[in-house]
Design an enzyme around this catalytic site. Structure first.
Site, short mmCIF file in Angstrom:
data_model
loop_
_atom_site.label_atom_id
_atom_site.label_comp_id
_atom_site.label_asym_id
_atom_site.label_seq_id
_atom_site.Cartn_x
_atom_site.Cartn_y
_atom_site.Cartn_z
N THR A 2 59.14 35.31 10.35
CA THR A 2 59.58 36.62 10.82
C THR A 2 60.96 37.04 10.33
OG1 THR A 2 60.15 37.85 12.83
CG2 THR A 2 60.47 35.50 12.91
N TYR B 195 62.88 33.82 20.14
CA TYR B 195 61.68 34.01 19.32
C TYR B 195 61.99 33.64 17.86
CZ TYR B 195 58.29 36.35 16.38
OH TYR B 195 57.37 36.61 15.39
N1 UFG Z 1 60.89 51.52 19.40
C1 UFG Z 1 61.13 52.66 20.16
N2 UFG Z 1 60.28 52.93 21.20
C2 UFG Z 1 59.22 52.14 21.52
C3 UFG Z 1 58.98 50.99 20.73
C4 UFG Z 1 59.85 50.71 19.68
O1 UFG Z 1 62.09 53.39 19.93
O2 UFG Z 1 58.50 52.44 22.47
C5 UFG Z 1 61.79 51.21 18.28
C6 UFG Z 1 62.49 49.88 18.44
O3 UFG Z 1 63.68 50.05 19.18
C7 UFG Z 1 62.72 49.48 16.98
C8 UFG Z 1 61.53 50.11 16.24
O4 UFG Z 1 61.01 51.09 17.12
O5 UFG Z 1 63.89 50.09 16.53
C9 UFG Z 1 60.45 49.11 15.93
O6 UFG Z 1 60.13 48.40 17.12
P1 UFG Z 1 58.87 47.43 17.21
O7 UFG Z 1 58.84 46.93 18.63
O8 UFG Z 1 57.66 48.11 16.69
O9 UFG Z 1 59.21 46.26 16.21
P2 UFG Z 1 60.49 45.30 16.11
O10 UFG Z 1 61.24 45.72 14.89
O11 UFG Z 1 61.26 45.26 17.37
O12 UFG Z 1 59.82 43.87 16.00
C10 UFG Z 1 59.01 43.50 14.92
C11 UFG Z 1 57.96 42.49 15.39
C12 UFG Z 1 58.62 41.21 15.83
C13 UFG Z 1 59.51 40.72 14.74
C14 UFG Z 1 60.50 41.78 14.36
C15 UFG Z 1 61.36 41.35 13.24
O13 UFG Z 1 57.22 43.02 16.46
O14 UFG Z 1 57.64 40.25 16.10
O15 UFG Z 1 59.81 42.95 13.94
O16 UFG Z 1 62.49 42.13 13.27
F1 UFG Z 1 60.20 39.64 15.14
#
Ligand code: UFG
Length: 333
Positions: free
Chosen positions: A121, A145
């Site tokens: 990741t 994680y």
């Molecule tokens: N976001 C929102 N609203 C929401 C959901 C997400 O604004 O309801 C934003 C988050 O703050 C983030 C972006 O959208 O800025 C992407 O969020 P995600 O939850 O889709 O993905 P992440 O980047 O947090 O996480 C993903 C994977 C993880 C991994 C990570 C690596 O889900 O397993 O990338 O950075 F570890």
């Protein structure tokens, strides 16, 4: 032409895992999936693929499965994967992901499995100082994680050095999209990922999307991520599997393009033709401002390149799947 391989895929009924299973199945490999179906779905798999429904912690079943003939490789996807949840339950994540991953590697060595692919990741990099993120960017997990995946990466290093287990660590950025033929898609419960949530807001399946912060140091103030199509990720696994003939590898996997939360919302609006109700709320703890991958290493060493380079195309495939499966897999709401 590569010879068909016989592989065991842990977590193969999950989002990324099932797309990899389809890619292996499509080229004629023999695949057995090992999954507890807590996040995975039987319906995400080809009907001809055997499913061993069991916990990774069930050593008896794992040993019996690995003892069934010769395996060319193990692909390890089974994991807890929520950064935020890992901040609340650190030891659970370190034990379940890190500990069980280490035990799986031990079992692979005992059963003389030659090749291992780890679903790793971008969360290894915390808040990177330089962009784009390469394989030499400083590792500094911002969460248990990320740390749990690092534990497995380090164990693989020693498994290779001492036992000659060839491994590929594939560090995904933001996996998104769905199989072009509609055979598999994204169905997490609960769903926390941006693209499926925005799509549901567009389709009226949820009232709105909450944007986690618009005061980041980015052009529009919202977080930037590197969204990579899950089928491109799947092809990268095939490329890595072949590359293991030359030795172990570690690759970052993204599309190389960053898109902000607002750009994702605009893309869903464009592709769906619907407006997306949104509300800006505070930052989500632990979210880095910008995560964008350099995937030059895997490109130059294997020839892999993402086919989906436009966010709209990634969104379109996810939208098509959701339109066909508004309740996800099965009948559950
Ligand atoms: N976001 C929102 N609203 C929401 C959901 C997400 O604004 O309801 C934003 C988050 O703050 C983030 C972006 O959208 O800025 C992407 O969020 P995600 O939850 O889709 O993905 P992440 O980047 O947090 O996480 C993903 C994977 C993880 C991994 C990570 C690596 O889900 O397993 O990338 O950075 F570890």
């Amino acid at each position: 032409m590569t010879q068909p391989v016989r592989v065991l895929v842990t977590g193969g009924a999950g989002f990324v895992g099932s797309h990899v299973v389809w890619a292996l199945h499509d080229r004629g490999d023999e695949v057995v999936v090992y999954d507890n179906l807590r996040q995975g779905h039987r319906e995400a798999l080809p009907t001809s693929v055997e499913l061993v429904e069991a916990e990774l912690a069930d050593e008896t079943t794992l040993d019996a499965t690995l003892g069934r003939g010769r395996w060319d490789g193990v692909l390890h996807f089974a994991a807890l994967s929520l950064v935020g949840e890992s901040m609340q339950r650190p030891f659970h994540y370190l034990t379940e992901n890190g500990g069980l991953g280490i035990r799986l590697i031990d079992a692979c060595v005992r059963h003389k499995v030659g090749r291992f692919i780890l679903s790793s990741t971008a969360a290894l990099f915390g808040n990177p100082e330089t962009l784009p993120i390469t394989e030499t960017t400083r590792i500094d997990p911002g969460s248990p994680y990320g740390e749990s995946k690092l534990m497995i990466e380090r164990t693989l290093y020693w498994a290779d050095r001492i036992h000659r287990l060839r491994y590929a660590c594939l560090r995904y950025f933001n996996a998104a999209g769905a199989d072009a033929d509609g055979r598999s898609g994204e169905d997490h419960r609960p769903e926390t990922h941006l693209i499926p949530l925005v799509i549901d807001a567009a389709l009226g399946l949820r009232p709105e999307i909450t944007v986690f912060g618009n005061d980041y140091p980015t052009p529009d103030g919202t977080c930037i991520r590197d969204y990579v199509h899950v089928s491109d990720l799947a092809q990268a696994h095939l490329a890595a599997l072949a590359k293991l003939q030359d030795g172990s590898v570690t690759y970052n996997l993204g599309s190389g393009t960053g898109n902000s939360v607002l750009e994702v919302i605009r893309s869903v609006e464009r592709v769906s033709g619907r407006s997306v109700p949104m509300r800006v709320v505070g930052r989500r703890p632990g979210d880095p401002a910008v995560l964008v991958a350099s995937s030059e290493l895997i490109r130059s060493q294997t020839g892999w390149a993402p086919r989906f380079t436009q966010l709209d195309d990634i969104v379109a495939s996810a939208l098509a799947w959701r339109r066909r499966n508004p309740n996800g897999y099965g009948n559950a709401a």
